[in-house]
Design a protein around this motif. Structure first.
Motif, PDB file in Angstrom:
ATOM      1  N   THR A 110       0.856  -1.134   0.041  1.00  0.00           N
ATOM      2  CA  THR A 110       0.067   0.004  -0.027  1.00  0.00           C
ATOM      3  C   THR A 110       0.834   1.202  -0.067  1.00  0.00           C
ATOM      4  OG1 THR A 110      -0.086   0.231   2.323  1.00  0.00           O
ATOM      5  CG2 THR A 110      -1.688  -1.068   1.255  1.00  0.00           C
ATOM      6  N   ARG A 111       0.236   2.343  -0.449  1.00  0.00           N
ATOM      7  CA  ARG A 111       1.091   3.506  -0.266  1.00  0.00           C
ATOM      8  C   ARG A 111       1.551   3.939   1.050  1.00  0.00           C
ATOM      9  NH1 ARG A 111      -0.602   5.999  -5.429  1.00  0.00           N
ATOM     10  NH2 ARG A 111      -0.536   4.483  -6.770  1.00  0.00           N
ATOM     11  N   GLU A 112       0.772   3.488   2.140  1.00  0.00           N
ATOM     12  CA  GLU A 112       1.145   3.861   3.319  1.00  0.00           C
ATOM     13  C   GLU A 112       2.443   2.956   3.727  1.00  0.00           C
ATOM     14  OE1 GLU A 112      -2.745   5.254   2.394  1.00  0.00           O
ATOM     15  OE2 GLU A 112      -1.913   3.062   2.444  1.00  0.00           O
ATOM     16  N   GLN A 113       2.451   1.992   3.157  1.00  0.00           N
ATOM     17  CA  GLN A 113       3.737   1.238   3.676  1.00  0.00           C
ATOM     18  C   GLN A 113       5.158   1.500   3.084  1.00  0.00           C
ATOM     19  OE1 GLN A 113       2.511  -3.013   2.587  1.00  0.00           O
ATOM     20  NE2 GLN A 113       1.468  -3.178   4.474  1.00  0.00           N
ATOM     21  N   GLU A 114       4.936   2.410   2.034  1.00  0.00           N
ATOM     22  CA  GLU A 114       6.322   2.839   1.350  1.00  0.00           C
ATOM     23  C   GLU A 114       7.236   3.560   2.282  1.00  0.00           C
ATOM     24  OE1 GLU A 114       4.220   3.194  -2.807  1.00  0.00           O
ATOM     25  OE2 GLU A 114       4.935   5.005  -2.058  1.00  0.00           O
ATOM     26  N   ILE A 115       8.336   3.539   2.177  1.00  0.00           N
ATOM     27  CA  ILE A 115       9.228   3.741   3.216  1.00  0.00           C
ATOM     28  C   ILE A 115      10.406   5.013   2.570  1.00  0.00           C
ATOM     29  CG2 ILE A 115      11.548   3.111   4.588  1.00  0.00           C
ATOM     30  CD1 ILE A 115      10.374   0.438   4.736  1.00  0.00           C
ATOM     31  N   GLU A 116      10.498   5.947   3.483  1.00  0.00           N
ATOM     32  CA  GLU A 116      11.293   7.016   2.842  1.00  0.00           C
ATOM     33  C   GLU A 116      12.752   6.557   2.568  1.00  0.00           C
ATOM     34  OE1 GLU A 116      13.268  11.288   4.478  1.00  0.00           O
ATOM     35  OE2 GLU A 116      12.251   9.996   6.167  1.00  0.00           O
ATOM     36  N   ALA A 117      13.195   6.940   1.395  1.00  0.00           N
ATOM     37  CA  ALA A 117      14.544   6.809   0.863  1.00  0.00           C
ATOM     38  C   ALA A 117      15.271   7.724   1.216  1.00  0.00           C
ATOM     39  CB  ALA A 117      14.515   6.358  -0.522  1.00  0.00           C
ATOM     40  N   LYS A 118      15.775   7.507   2.433  1.00  0.00           N
ATOM     41  CA  LYS A 118      16.793   8.833   3.085  1.00  0.00           C
ATOM     42  C   LYS A 118      17.993   9.007   2.240  1.00  0.00           C
ATOM     43  CE  LYS A 118      15.395   7.908   7.786  1.00  0.00           C
ATOM     44  NZ  LYS A 118      15.610   7.471   9.274  1.00  0.00           N
ATOM     45  N   GLY A 119      18.467  10.174   2.147  1.00  0.00           N
ATOM     46  CA  GLY A 119      19.499  10.441   1.219  1.00  0.00           C
ATOM     47  C   GLY A 119      19.508  10.441  -0.294  1.00  0.00           C
ATOM     48  N   LEU A 120      18.264  10.223  -0.714  1.00  0.00           N
ATOM     49  CA  LEU A 120      17.789  10.159  -2.121  1.00  0.00           C
ATOM     50  C   LEU A 120      17.085  11.450  -2.432  1.00  0.00           C
ATOM     51  CD1 LEU A 120      17.521   6.339  -3.029  1.00  0.00           C
ATOM     52  CD2 LEU A 120      19.749   7.645  -2.994  1.00  0.00           C
ATOM     53  N   THR A 121      17.307  11.993  -3.623  1.00  0.00           N
ATOM     54  CA  THR A 121      16.367  12.905  -4.265  1.00  0.00           C
ATOM     55  C   THR A 121      16.249  12.504  -5.804  1.00  0.00           C
ATOM     56  OG1 THR A 121      18.320  14.558  -4.895  1.00  0.00           O
ATOM     57  CG2 THR A 121      16.911  14.881  -2.669  1.00  0.00           C
ATOM     58  N   CYS A 122      15.128  13.057  -6.376  1.00  0.00           N
ATOM     59  CA  CYS A 122      15.256  12.807  -7.890  1.00  0.00           C
ATOM     60  C   CYS A 122      15.565  14.153  -8.650  1.00  0.00           C
ATOM     61  CB  CYS A 122      13.673  12.420  -8.202  1.00  0.00           C
ATOM     62  SG  CYS A 122      13.397  10.685  -8.034  1.00  0.00           S
ATOM     63  N   ARG A 123      16.263  14.193  -9.608  1.00  0.00           N
ATOM     64  CA  ARG A 123      16.550  15.464 -10.321  1.00  0.00           C
ATOM     65  C   ARG A 123      15.983  15.205 -11.593  1.00  0.00           C
ATOM     66  NH1 ARG A 123      22.504  18.276 -10.682  1.00  0.00           N
ATOM     67  NH2 ARG A 123      22.855  16.562 -12.276  1.00  0.00           N
ATOM     68  N   ILE A 124      15.197  16.270 -12.185  1.00  0.00           N
ATOM     69  CA  ILE A 124      14.844  16.216 -13.637  1.00  0.00           C
ATOM     70  C   ILE A 124      15.269  17.265 -14.404  1.00  0.00           C
ATOM     71  CG2 ILE A 124      12.597  15.964 -14.877  1.00  0.00           C
ATOM     72  CD1 ILE A 124      10.915  15.306 -12.548  1.00  0.00           C
ATOM     73  N   THR A 125      15.939  17.023 -15.609  1.00  0.00           N
ATOM     74  CA  THR A 125      16.429  18.011 -16.475  1.00  0.00           C
ATOM     75  C   THR A 125      15.061  18.736 -17.158  1.00  0.00           C
ATOM     76  OG1 THR A 125      18.256  16.617 -17.044  1.00  0.00           O
ATOM     77  CG2 THR A 125      17.581  18.478 -18.636  1.00  0.00           C
ATOM     78  N   ASP A 126      15.134  20.151 -16.858  1.00  0.00           N
ATOM     79  CA  ASP A 126      13.923  20.975 -17.457  1.00  0.00           C
ATOM     80  C   ASP A 126      14.406  21.531 -18.589  1.00  0.00           C
ATOM     81  OD1 ASP A 126      11.448  22.250 -16.602  1.00  0.00           O
ATOM     82  OD2 ASP A 126      12.632  24.243 -16.737  1.00  0.00           O
ATOM     83  N   SER A 127      15.496  22.125 -18.751  1.00  0.00           N
ATOM     84  CA  SER A 127      15.953  22.886 -19.820  1.00  0.00           C
ATOM     85  C   SER A 127      17.537  23.186 -19.855  1.00  0.00           C
ATOM     86  CB  SER A 127      15.241  24.182 -20.290  1.00  0.00           C
ATOM     87  OG  SER A 127      15.580  25.109 -19.171  1.00  0.00           O
ATOM     88  N   TYR A 128      18.314  23.499 -20.959  1.00  0.00           N
ATOM     89  CA  TYR A 128      19.483  23.684 -21.109  1.00  0.00           C
ATOM     90  C   TYR A 128      19.718  24.810 -22.170  1.00  0.00           C
ATOM     91  CZ  TYR A 128      19.693  21.519 -25.831  1.00  0.00           C
ATOM     92  OH  TYR A 128      19.548  21.429 -27.112  1.00  0.00           O
ATOM     93  N   GLU A 129      20.858  25.667 -22.041  1.00  0.00           N
ATOM     94  CA  GLU A 129      21.357  26.778 -22.755  1.00  0.00           C
ATOM     95  C   GLU A 129      22.758  26.928 -22.860  1.00  0.00           C
ATOM     96  OE1 GLU A 129      21.087  31.657 -22.370  1.00  0.00           O
ATOM     97  OE2 GLU A 129      19.797  30.300 -20.993  1.00  0.00           O
ATOM     98  N   ASP A 130      23.260  26.888 -24.153  1.00  0.00           N
ATOM     99  CA  ASP A 130      24.796  27.038 -24.483  1.00  0.00           C
ATOM    100  C   ASP A 130      25.067  28.649 -23.614  1.00  0.00           C
ATOM    101  OD1 ASP A 130      27.459  27.634 -25.447  1.00  0.00           O
ATOM    102  OD2 ASP A 130      26.965  25.879 -26.449  1.00  0.00           O
TER     103      ASP A 130
END
Length: 722
Positions: A110-130
């Protein structure tokens, strides 16, 4: 051009990564270069804009950088698939002797059983520019190498800060694509709340252990599932039970039918670092100093930690992540050493550099601008090599010895605190003490006093043996107290560790760091020893900065000369920014009279298990299911078995761990996790004949999830019809 020049030129053209996109060449292509790659000709069946579309939604939007690895969204409820080893540290932190998720695995039903993944984050590339013109324009008239490099770094930081000020919702970074030559601003969205959903039993996720690491045939179920959460307003937020699953712009369709040999496949991911556009001297420095020193040191550290870990389960769990990371690097570095020798890479690089030198000298304009380039590179590396042993020691001492790392953090905090005006000290303390405590907590999580003492002695005795020009002053200060160096080292360690209160985590966090006065008043032998090390590092820094500045300029010129000589641009080295690589499911022949097929099966797990090697232990249910031919819909007909892992000739490196492997329709058919041993050299050189990457087959992931861990709910969330 004479015959010798023509020969050398042809060797160079064959060795350097060119943007020759019509034929499968090496290359981790940046987003800015994907439109130049003819993926349709290579075998892509969907429109190329569906892979990357700067003006709309595409597969790139399903990619995340998680914990230094790559992951991908596989549902519109923020479900992420990545590698088991990418989740390993978070699973370790969630584990206890009573709830040993590290070894037994974990399934949140269940969603309630999901455990915090300590120390982890998610980074998503939004855009780039030279932003190359802005960065290099700031140093156009600066000749001093150290000042030039400092101004480049400052300009990179300023551009990133400016971007974050314009859009506070993003994290900005300027990445150096070619050293000293090209710079790109990347904008990222960061999700702070990541949770563990499903991690298989360690005997699945780490099957084969170090015996099989960097080896084919491979039978490792190196996968895990996490979920990204955000605040109810849809914005990134720290972990909270009130947060809701993140809704990605794009999630990948999972294809349970997998692949066949010679199928077109491609990867999107965040490869770490490669060094293919460097001269022979760089490869020599790696082969003679960095690779052997680091691998030997990590070998000693792991032997020490494994022996100490036998005293109890809690210690074993505490040290597990550090052992795993060390072992991975150690075997990788030894593979690189073997690969450099195996293909005689240094000799190849010297031939390439000779061709460049001849090209420079035969052209009046080139000679005027770059006439001293190759000589200056050689002179610089002579200086670098002359200090290599001491410099590598100084780069490893804090990571090797936990309490010295604690001492470094405390000393740095004390120094910053003491620089504050009296009226500002308390405010500085209040604003920064929580960050210091978190840093120290992270260090103590993998700290063991017996491990620390043994590794520190090894490091100190290594330094004792350095030549007169590479002495470590802090060590000489200790050994000068007597005639027997080892006895002096032993006495110091016994006294320092016997008296220091830094080994007591509770005392440090709750008493020593209680107030600005308590931290300012405290001192001991380890803090003094660390101060001596830090002082020497500070004394060496101006010369190091000068060399780094020279190197930055020389490498920029080196790439410029190569481009002029070859009349081609080539793909920049990997640097943890989002890249694409493509290829084909394909076996290979690593040595004479040996062919490695591109698929392994469950049968191979049983065969390895029969050898008695503890690395090949597996859950007994696997044997039962295989004997009953209970493969469900996940068997490959030609094999009459479930494929476990597969090979492909794509160009990958560290950081590509967890990258989604996609078929010609852009559907997920596997997860990248390793390379064959011969491909450990990929960081320096890539060749289709020996460069093979390894992925876990999606059919094995789905089979294990369904048949072993009864996680059909996840398959349903991913749209798999059972």
């Amino acid at each position: 051009m004479n015959k010798k020049s023509l020969l050398i030129t042809s060797l160079l053209i064959g060795a350097v990564s060119l943007v020759g996109y019509n034929v499968r060449e090496e290359g981790m292509f940046p987003l800015s270069e994907i439109h130049k790659v003819d993926l349709k000709k290579a075998g892509l069946k969907i429109d190329q804009n569906e892979v990357y579309n700067p003006n709309g939604i595409s597969l790139v939007d399903a990619l995340v950088n998680v914990g230094g690895c790559t992951g991908s969204f596989v549902s519109d409820e923020g479900l992420i698939i990545t590698n088991h080893h990418c989740a390993f540290s978070a699973v370790q932190l969630a584990s206890t002797p009573e709830n040993d998720y590290l070894n037994n695995g974990f399934v949140a039903r269940t969603r309630e059983q999901e455990i915090e993944a300590k120390g982890l984050t998610c980074r998503i590339t939004d855009s780039y520019e030279d932003v190359s013109d802005r960065v290099l324009g700031a140093v156009a008239n600066v000749d001093d190498p150290a000042a030039r490099l400092q101004m480049i770094n400052n300009q990179m930081k300023n551009i990133a800060a400016e971007a974050e000020q314009k859009d506070p919702s993003i994290k900005a970074e300027v990445s150096e694509m070619f050293i000293g030559k090209t710079y790109v601003l990347f904008r990222y969205k960061t999700i702070q709340d990541v949770r563990l959903v499903y991690v298989p039993n360690r005997q699945i996720g780490e099957f084969g252990g170090e015996t099989d690491n960097w080896v084919w045939p491979r039978h490792t179920g190196d996968y895990s599932f996490m979920r990204a959460y955000v605040g109810k307003d849809g914005k990134p937020a720290k972990y909270s039970k009130d947060n809701v699953p993140f809704k990605p712009k794009k999630s990948l369709k999972v294809n349970p039918n997998g692949t066949n040999e010679e199928d077109f496949v491609f990867i999107l991911g965040y490869p770490g670092r490669t060094f293919r556009h460097r001269p022979a001297q760089f490869i020599e420095y790696q082969a003679n100093y960095v690779l052997p020193y680091t691998s030997e040191l990590y070998d000693f550290q792991n032997s020490t930690m494994e022996n100490v870990g036998k005293k109890n389960k809690a210690t074993e769990i505490k040290l597990a992540t550090r052992i795993k990371r060390n072992a991975n690097v150690m075997k990788n570095y030894r593979g690189k050493i073997a690969g450099i020798k195996g293909i005689d890479l240094i000799a190849q690089k010297k031939q390439e550099d000779a061709a460049l030198a001849q090209f420079i000298n035969e052209n009046v304009d080139m000679k005027a601008q770059y006439g001293n380039l190759m000589e200056n590179i050689d002179r610089l590396y002579q200086l670098i090599n002359g200090d290599a042993n001491r410099d590598l020691w100084l780069s490893q001492i804090y990571n090797s010895t936990s309490l010295l790392n604690v001492a470094k953090n405390i000393n740095s905090f004390k120094a910053a605190l003491n620089q504050q005006p009296a009226a500002q000290k308390q405010l500085f303390f209040d604003n920064n003490i929580a960050r210091l405590k978190q840093s120290l907590n992270n260090i103590y999580e993998a700290y063991d006093v017996d491990v620390d003492r043994k590794i520190l002695k090894r490091m100190m005795m290594d330094a004792v043996a350095f030549t007169p020009s590479q002495r470590v002053a802090a060590i000489d200060k200790i050994t000068s107290r007597g005639s027997n160096n080892e006895a002096m080292v032993d006495d110091y360690i016994n006294d320092a560790y016997g008296l220091t209160k830094l080994k007591d985590q509770n005392y440090v966090l709750n008493t020593l760091l209680k107030s600005s006065k308590s931290i300012s008043d405290y001192n001991d032998g380890l803090l003094l020893f660390e101060n001596d090390i830090a002082r020497q590092i500070a004394e060496l820094k101006p010369e190091k900065d000068r060399r780094d500045g020279i190197l930055n300029k020389l490498m920029g010129d080196y790439v410029n000369v190569k481009e002029k000589f070859l009349k081609k641009n080539f793909v920049p080295d990997a640097n943890s920014t989002l890249r694409l690589t493509y290829g084909y499911v394909r076996g290979y022949s690593p040595v004479d009279a040996t062919y490695m097929s591109p698929y392994t099966t469950i049968k191979g797990i049983l065969e390895k298990g029969a050898t008695g090697n503890p690395d090949f232990g597996y859950p007994s249910i696997i044997k039962q299911l295989w004997a009953n031919k209970d493969f469900g819909m996940f068997a490959k007909k030609e094999l009459n078995d479930v494929p476990v892992a597969f090979l492909y000739n794509m160009d990958t490196t560290g950081g590509n761990s967890g990258s989604p492997i996609m078929n010609a329709n852009g559907e997920l058919i596997g997860v990248n996790f390793d390379r064959a041993y011969g491909a450990t050299i990929n960081d320096y050189a890539w060749n289709e004949s020996y460069s093979r990457s390894i992925g876990v087959d999606i059919r094995y992931v789905l089979w294990a999830a369904s048949k072993i861990d009864k996680a059909d709910f996840l398959l349903q969330e991913m749209g798999i019809k059972l």
